[in-house]
Design a protein around this motif. Structure first.
Motif, PDB file in Angstrom:
ATOM      1  N   MET A  67       0.841  -1.198   0.000  1.00 47.14           N
ATOM      2  CA  MET A  67       0.000   0.000   0.000  1.00 47.14           C
ATOM      3  C   MET A  67       0.878   1.250   0.000  1.00 47.14           C
ATOM      4  N   LYS A  68       0.493   2.263  -0.761  1.00 48.87           N
ATOM      5  CA  LYS A  68       1.217   3.521  -0.826  1.00 48.87           C
ATOM      6  C   LYS A  68       0.395   4.605  -0.132  1.00 48.87           C
ATOM      7  N   ILE A  69       1.028   5.324   0.801  1.00 45.84           N
ATOM      8  CA  ILE A  69       0.351   6.387   1.539  1.00 45.84           C
ATOM      9  C   ILE A  69       0.970   7.722   1.111  1.00 45.84           C
ATOM     10  N   SER A  70       0.132   8.648   0.628  1.00 43.08           N
ATOM     11  CA  SER A  70       0.635   9.919   0.105  1.00 43.08           C
ATOM     12  C   SER A  70      -0.138  11.092   0.685  1.00 43.08           C
ATOM     13  N   LEU A  71       0.545  12.228   0.778  1.00 43.73           N
ATOM     14  CA  LEU A  71      -0.085  13.472   1.199  1.00 43.73           C
ATOM     15  C   LEU A  71      -0.589  14.205  -0.037  1.00 43.73           C
ATOM     16  N   LYS A  72      -1.887  14.546  -0.033  1.00 40.67           N
ATOM     17  CA  LYS A  72      -2.500  15.218  -1.183  1.00 40.67           C
ATOM     18  C   LYS A  72      -3.247  16.463  -0.696  1.00 40.67           C
ATOM     19  N   SER A  73      -3.688  17.261  -1.671  1.00 40.85           N
ATOM     20  CA  SER A  73      -4.461  18.455  -1.325  1.00 40.85           C
ATOM     21  C   SER A  73      -5.505  18.720  -2.404  1.00 40.85           C
ATOM     22  N   LYS A  74      -6.534  19.459  -2.010  1.00 42.98           N
ATOM     23  CA  LYS A  74      -7.534  19.898  -2.980  1.00 42.98           C
ATOM     24  C   LYS A  74      -7.972  21.312  -2.629  1.00 42.98           C
ATOM     25  N   LYS A  75      -8.358  22.072  -3.645  1.00 45.17           N
ATOM     26  CA  LYS A  75      -8.774  23.453  -3.441  1.00 45.17           C
ATOM     27  C   LYS A  75     -10.163  23.509  -2.811  1.00 45.17           C
ATOM     28  N   ILE A  76     -10.304  24.409  -1.842  1.00 47.02           N
ATOM     29  CA  ILE A  76     -11.615  24.672  -1.237  1.00 47.02           C
ATOM     30  C   ILE A  76     -11.850  26.177  -1.283  1.00 47.02           C
ATOM     31  N   LYS A  77     -12.947  26.635  -0.693  1.00 48.29           N
ATOM     32  CA  LYS A  77     -13.283  28.058  -0.754  1.00 48.29           C
ATOM     33  C   LYS A  77     -12.331  28.883   0.104  1.00 48.29           C
ATOM     34  N   ASN A  78     -12.440  30.190  -0.021  1.00 52.35           N
ATOM     35  CA  ASN A  78     -11.668  31.159   0.750  1.00 52.35           C
ATOM     36  C   ASN A  78     -10.169  31.103   0.454  1.00 52.35           C
ATOM     37  N   GLY A  79      -9.812  30.593  -0.735  1.00 56.34           N
ATOM     38  CA  GLY A  79      -8.414  30.581  -1.136  1.00 56.34           C
ATOM     39  C   GLY A  79      -7.549  29.625  -0.341  1.00 56.34           C
ATOM     40  N   LYS A  80      -8.164  28.556   0.138  1.00 58.71           N
ATOM     41  CA  LYS A  80      -7.423  27.592   0.954  1.00 58.71           C
ATOM     42  C   LYS A  80      -7.378  26.221   0.289  1.00 58.71           C
ATOM     43  N   LEU A  81      -6.487  25.390   0.839  1.00 55.08           N
ATOM     44  CA  LEU A  81      -6.387  23.997   0.429  1.00 55.08           C
ATOM     45  C   LEU A  81      -6.800  23.113   1.592  1.00 55.08           C
ATOM     46  N   SER A  82      -7.332  21.941   1.284  1.00 56.58           N
ATOM     47  CA  SER A  82      -7.625  20.939   2.311  1.00 56.58           C
ATOM     48  C   SER A  82      -6.639  19.791   2.119  1.00 56.58           C
ATOM     49  N   LEU A  83      -5.857  19.510   3.154  1.00 59.83           N
ATOM     50  CA  LEU A  83      -4.862  18.439   3.073  1.00 59.83           C
ATOM     51  C   LEU A  83      -5.475  17.108   3.501  1.00 59.83           C
ATOM     52  N   PHE A  84      -5.115  16.045   2.781  1.00 58.23           N
ATOM     53  CA  PHE A  84      -5.608  14.711   3.132  1.00 58.23           C
ATOM     54  C   PHE A  84      -4.579  13.659   2.747  1.00 58.23           C
ATOM     55  N   LEU A  85      -4.737  12.491   3.344  1.00 57.21           N
ATOM     56  CA  LEU A  85      -3.879  11.354   3.015  1.00 57.21           C
ATOM     57  C   LEU A  85      -4.634  10.409   2.094  1.00 57.21           C
ATOM     58  N   GLU A  86      -3.939   9.913   1.087  1.00 61.23           N
ATOM     59  CA  GLU A  86      -4.501   8.914   0.185  1.00 61.23           C
ATOM     60  C   GLU A  86      -3.824   7.576   0.462  1.00 61.23           C
ATOM     61  N   PHE A  87      -4.636   6.568   0.744  1.00 61.68           N
ATOM     62  CA  PHE A  87      -4.134   5.210   0.971  1.00 61.68           C
ATOM     63  C   PHE A  87      -4.424   4.405  -0.306  1.00 61.68           C
ATOM     64  N   TYR A  88      -3.400   4.281  -1.161  1.00 62.69           N
ATOM     65  CA  TYR A  88      -3.581   3.614  -2.456  1.00 62.69           C
ATOM     66  C   TYR A  88      -3.249   2.123  -2.307  1.00 62.69           C
ATOM     67  N   LYS A  89      -4.268   1.284  -2.596  1.00 60.37           N
ATOM     68  CA  LYS A  89      -4.115  -0.166  -2.408  1.00 60.37           C
ATOM     69  C   LYS A  89      -4.003  -0.913  -3.733  1.00 60.37           C
ATOM     70  N   GLY A  90      -3.880  -0.197  -4.834  1.00 59.33           N
ATOM     71  CA  GLY A  90      -3.792  -0.849  -6.140  1.00 59.33           C
ATOM     72  C   GLY A  90      -5.056  -0.607  -6.955  1.00 59.33           C
TER      73      GLY A  90
END
Length: 378
Positions: free
Chosen positions: A1-24
């Motif tokens: 499994m690969k664990i990565s730090l990702k982000s996505k754009k949200i309102k107010n000019g901010k990003l939301s950080l999240f972890l992605e657990f990629y299992k294939g």
């Protein structure tokens, strides 16, 4: 499994950080190739384009915390994969954990200012590398002693009782949450008593004093109108200062102000009296400030005191005293406490109940229950 730090754009000019657990990936029943992924949202929100040095510093701290959480998740995965003992959860530093909780309050608009103010004192007391697993009862007692004996305000004066109460409560709230999330092996708060909350004096004007103030000269007419408007409506300085004409509605049934409280972010619909509306003056462009030229600072604060002295008032009156005045006058003239609480925008009615001590008629009656003595006064 690969664990990565990702982000996505949200309102107010901010990003939301999240972890992605990629299992294939896998092929579903329709023959379509699908990714097998799970996500953990960290509740960390850096700015997309920080511009000031303070914003860049906060962004850096946020990303450092996210990277540390990523490291913890990777360690937890390998501990489970190779059946290793999981003893690393408490190795996050207390300051990193506290900052994470503080930022959650920012997004929820829940008492962020107090969390931020408390952090400044916690940082002075807590070593930067102090880990959650190393926190014990003595550490908690030590912070209480620090607040009581060493902590100072920006003016280099000891903290007030209410400041000690507030900052220690935020400190305890962080440790309580850490224990709930199993970052702490024991409840280190169980035998540590907090500070008692101090009851501050709420200076206010009586009806006759307010009447005298309306007749006295004030150097700044805009300040005079804004202060009296606050006495009649209960609006805070911050809401009066930012008030725009688009928020003032002149309707068939009367005038009201529809605004979002700066302190709580709550949307308020506040009816105002006819004399209150007259204090606002003639309507201009919808985007204009109602009280143009109003400024917060030592000059206006000093002028309020001079203005009061001209009216024969010796109390230490500040602009916030106008809000207290409104609450007292409403209760004295028959308004029920629930209505007063709603008009002041209080989240809890117990905040409003403090004013009932000021106007307690039974206490006034009790002062005169004992018959007069046949007494010569020298």
């Amino acid at each position: 499994m690969k664990i990565s730090l990702k982000s996505k754009k949200i309102k107010n000019g901010k990003l939301s950080l999240f972890l992605e657990f990629y299992k294939g990936h896998y092929i579903d029943k329709n023959g379509i190739n699908k990714y097998d992924r799970d996500f953990e949202y960290l509740k960390l929100y850096p700015l997309q384009d920080p511009s000031t040095s303070d914003e860049k510093r906060k962004n850096k701290e946020t990303y450092e915390l996210a990277e540390k959480i990523l490291s913890i998740r990777k360690a937890e995965f390998y501990q489970g994969k190779f059946k290793l003992r999981n003893d690393k959860k408490g190795k996050i530093t207390f300051m990193d954990y506290y900052k994470r909780l503080k930022e959650e309050r920012f997004e929820a608009k829940a008492n962020y200012g107090n969390w931020d103010a408390a952090q400044k004192h916690i940082e002075k007391y807590c070593p930067p590398h102090k880990q959650l697993k190393d926190i014990d009862i003595e550490f908690v007692k030590g912070f209480k002693t620090y607040l009581n004996n060493k902590a100072k305000t920006k003016s280099d004066t000891p903290l007030s009782q209410n400041s000690k109460y507030t900052y220690f409560n935020k400190f305890k709230a962080a440790l309580r949450e850490a224990y709930t999330e199993n970052f702490l092996g024991e409840n280190v708060l169980r035998s540590v008593k907090g500070f008692e909350q101090g009851e501050s004096t709420r200076e206010y004007l009586t009806y006759s004093e307010l009447q005298a103030l309306t007749k006295a000269e004030c150097k700044y007419p805009m300040l005079k109108n804004a202060f009296i408007f606050s006495c009649l409506t209960g609006l805070r300085w911050s809401d009066i200062d930012k008030l725009r004409w688009s928020e003032v509605r002149d309707e068939d049934t009367g005038s009201r102000v529809i605004f979002r409280q700066k302190k709580t972010d709550g949307l308020e619909y506040l009816y105002v009296s006819e004399q209150s509306r007259k204090l606002l003056g003639k309507r201009t462009n919808e985007s204009d400030r109602v009280f143009r030229g109003l400024k917060y600072g030592a000059v206006y604060n000093t002028e309020i005191l001079r203005w009061c002295m001209k009216a024969g008032i010796t109390k230490h009156i500040t602009f916030h005293s106008a809000r207290h005045t409104n609450a007292v006058l409403l209760l004295e003239n028959g308004a029920d406490i629930y209505t007063v609480s709603k008009r002041l925008g209080h989240r809890e009615i117990r905040t409003t109940e403090i004013y009932t001590k000021i106007i307690d008629e039974k206490m006034k009656e009790a002062a005169n229950l004992i018959p007069e003595l046949n007494l010569e006064i020298y």
